[in-house]
Design an enzyme around this catalytic site. Sequence first.
Site, PDB file in Angstrom:
ATOM      1  N   ARG A  59      10.384   4.241  -2.319  1.00 12.03           N
ATOM      2  CA  ARG A  59      10.940   3.979  -3.642  1.00 12.03           C
ATOM      3  C   ARG A  59      10.819   5.263  -4.444  1.00 12.03           C
ATOM      4  NH1 ARG A  59      13.078   0.198  -1.866  1.00 12.03           N
ATOM      5  NH2 ARG A  59      12.786  -2.010  -2.317  1.00 12.03           N
ATOM      6  N   GLU A  83      17.471   5.155 -10.489  1.00 14.20           N
ATOM      7  CA  GLU A  83      18.757   4.907  -9.815  1.00 14.20           C
ATOM      8  C   GLU A  83      19.696   4.080 -10.693  1.00 14.20           C
ATOM      9  OE1 GLU A  83      17.810   3.096  -6.056  1.00 14.20           O
ATOM     10  OE2 GLU A  83      16.456   4.718  -5.539  1.00 14.20           O
ATOM     11  N   HIS A 134      20.592   5.551  -1.731  1.00 14.72           N
ATOM     12  CA  HIS A 134      19.811   4.353  -1.357  1.00 14.72           C
ATOM     13  C   HIS A 134      20.545   3.518  -0.294  1.00 14.72           C
ATOM     14  CE1 HIS A 134      16.530   1.412  -2.982  1.00 14.72           C
ATOM     15  NE2 HIS A 134      16.729   1.231  -1.675  1.00 14.72           N
TER      16      HIS A 134
HETATM   17  P1  NDP Z   1       4.850  -3.091   5.171  1.00 11.64           P
HETATM   18  O1  NDP Z   1       4.230  -3.986   4.153  1.00 11.64           O
HETATM   19  O2  NDP Z   1       4.899  -3.513   6.589  1.00 11.64           O
HETATM   20  O3  NDP Z   1       4.120  -1.646   5.119  1.00 11.64           O
HETATM   21  C1  NDP Z   1       3.699  -1.036   3.932  1.00 11.64           C
HETATM   22  C2  NDP Z   1       2.793   0.144   4.279  1.00 11.64           C
HETATM   23  O4  NDP Z   1       2.462   0.835   3.059  1.00 11.64           O
HETATM   24  C3  NDP Z   1       1.463  -0.255   4.904  1.00 11.64           C
HETATM   25  O5  NDP Z   1       1.064   0.716   5.844  1.00 11.64           O
HETATM   26  C4  NDP Z   1       0.513  -0.258   3.702  1.00 11.64           C
HETATM   27  O6  NDP Z   1      -0.841  -0.068   4.132  1.00 11.64           O
HETATM   28  C5  NDP Z   1       1.037   0.940   2.934  1.00 11.64           C
HETATM   29  N1  NDP Z   1       0.656   0.895   1.522  1.00 11.64           N
HETATM   30  C6  NDP Z   1       0.836  -0.128   0.644  1.00 11.64           C
HETATM   31  N2  NDP Z   1       0.326   0.202  -0.555  1.00 11.64           N
HETATM   32  C7  NDP Z   1      -0.212   1.436  -0.429  1.00 11.64           C
HETATM   33  C8  NDP Z   1      -0.916   2.299  -1.322  1.00 11.64           C
HETATM   34  N3  NDP Z   1      -1.168   1.929  -2.582  1.00 11.64           N
HETATM   35  N4  NDP Z   1      -1.311   3.502  -0.860  1.00 11.64           N
HETATM   36  C9  NDP Z   1      -1.068   3.875   0.415  1.00 11.64           C
HETATM   37  N5  NDP Z   1      -0.406   3.114   1.307  1.00 11.64           N
HETATM   38  C10 NDP Z   1       0.014   1.896   0.883  1.00 11.64           C
HETATM   39  O7  NDP Z   1       6.308  -2.817   4.602  1.00 11.64           O
HETATM   40  P2  NDP Z   1       7.608  -2.290   5.381  1.00 11.64           P
HETATM   41  O8  NDP Z   1       7.207  -1.202   6.319  1.00 11.64           O
HETATM   42  O9  NDP Z   1       8.396  -3.416   5.889  1.00 11.64           O
HETATM   43  O10 NDP Z   1       8.401  -1.646   4.122  1.00 11.64           O
HETATM   44  C11 NDP Z   1       7.797  -0.624   3.352  1.00 11.64           C
HETATM   45  C12 NDP Z   1       8.591  -0.287   2.114  1.00 11.64           C
HETATM   46  O11 NDP Z   1       9.732   0.483   2.461  1.00 11.64           O
HETATM   47  C13 NDP Z   1       9.172  -1.438   1.307  1.00 11.64           C
HETATM   48  O12 NDP Z   1       8.209  -2.087   0.502  1.00 11.64           O
HETATM   49  C14 NDP Z   1      10.228  -0.724   0.476  1.00 11.64           C
HETATM   50  O13 NDP Z   1       9.649  -0.210  -0.723  1.00 11.64           O
HETATM   51  C15 NDP Z   1      10.634   0.451   1.360  1.00 11.64           C
HETATM   52  N6  NDP Z   1      12.000   0.255   1.886  1.00 11.64           N
HETATM   53  C16 NDP Z   1      13.018   1.070   1.455  1.00 11.64           C
HETATM   54  C17 NDP Z   1      14.305   0.886   1.911  1.00 11.64           C
HETATM   55  C18 NDP Z   1      15.422   1.771   1.447  1.00 11.64           C
HETATM   56  O14 NDP Z   1      16.534   1.285   1.347  1.00 11.64           O
HETATM   57  N7  NDP Z   1      15.181   3.040   1.188  1.00 11.64           N
HETATM   58  C19 NDP Z   1      14.645  -0.186   2.845  1.00 11.64           C
HETATM   59  C20 NDP Z   1      13.494  -0.964   3.278  1.00 11.64           C
HETATM   60  C21 NDP Z   1      12.242  -0.735   2.795  1.00 11.64           C
HETATM   61  P3  NDP Z   1      -2.110  -0.551   3.231  1.00 11.64           P
HETATM   62  O15 NDP Z   1      -1.763  -1.889   2.682  1.00 11.64           O
HETATM   63  O16 NDP Z   1      -3.260  -0.517   4.185  1.00 11.64           O
HETATM   64  O17 NDP Z   1      -2.256   0.498   2.160  1.00 11.64           O
END
Ligand code: NDP
Length: 322
Positions: free
Chosen positions: A234, A263, A281
């Site tokens: 994001r 955006e 995006h």
């Molecule tokens: P998941 O929930 O499977 O993975 C999220 C990852 O981020 C985990 O490894 C989590 O680990 C880590 N994370 C969460 N919060 C934090 C933090 N504060 N600091 C460090 N690491 C963090 O989600 P997905 O992989 O399915 O999707 C991830 C994101 O990708 C979505 O939420 C979305 O924002 C983005 N996305 C963007 C798209 C685009 O069009 N550009 C399309 C699809 C997704 P932990 O909780 O241990 O910190």
Amino acid sequence: SQEKVDVLIYGPSKPVIDGGFPANFVLHKFENQHDLSRMTPDIAGRIRGVAVTGLVQADAVMLARLPKTEIVSSFGVGYDHIDFKYAAGNNIIVTNTPDVLTEEVADTALGLLIATVREFIKADRYLRAGHWTTQSFPLSPGSLRDRKVGMVGMGRIGQAIARRLDASLVPVVYHSRNPAKGVAYKHYPNLIEMAKDVDTLIAITPGGASTAKMINAEVLKALGPRGVLINVARGSVVDEEALIAALKDGTIMAAGLDVFAAEPQVPDALKTMQNVVLLPHIASASVTTRNAMDQLVVDNLKLWFAGKPPLTPIAETPVKGR
Ligand code: NDP
């Protein structure tokens, strides 16, 4: 005949959504925040389900106008555009669309990385401008061959990106709050420490408060002058002003960005730079994957109103007793 179910369709009109519901669903379509102003209290009072069909804001003010809402079925895996705290506090289930977009987004991330490092877009512009007829395109200073990638986020999509990097023989490490289960890559609890050890960052975390501007001036400085930042998470995850400054003064080498802070506005400073690749995006934006996401938005609502558990509730609004 079956009981009628009034559903608010909030966001852009799409075929899988428009034609996807059984006859007992009464659809009320509103494209955007402005459009919502024509929703009468009578309709608002009947709405029991909401389909959020694009990345439109479903905030507390909006949800508070819909007191009978039981479920908000949201499009996309990220849900920083939904007030899920309000939902959790008001007995509303929120669902998202994980998994069905994972491989598409991972493809985009790797494509964006290669396009950025090997300067594909610049090369395309060079050819179209007719320069090739007089001189070969300059060798790219960057290559994947000498790189080490630090993933910022190692969830569903992060792991799919890492698999692609494995196939390309590029070493991978990662940062997240907790080590990911079943993942053998080295985990860094501290982002700055990881940035010092790698030359490439790929951001794929959720948005929202916990990740806001986590990739800041200090992280970019630690990444260093060969540094490349790819952001498919994001726009909020990166301090955009610090990134622009770092790209201008050579603190890092290049960036590939699919997401931005405000955006669809993109800073002119980025648009005039040669060392960035900018995408509007589109990480999940193929017909196939978007149809699968739309179908999951529909299926979650259909299951809920058939008295069954939805397929993909978010962790913050668990479903009990169905
Ligand atoms: P998941 O929930 O499977 O993975 C999220 C990852 O981020 C985990 O490894 C989590 O680990 C880590 N994370 C969460 N919060 C934090 C933090 N504060 N600091 C460090 N690491 C963090 O989600 P997905 O992989 O399915 O999707 C991830 C994101 O990708 C979505 O939420 C979305 O924002 C983005 N996305 C963007 C798209 C685009 O069009 N550009 C399309 C699809 C997704 P932990 O909780 O241990 O910190």
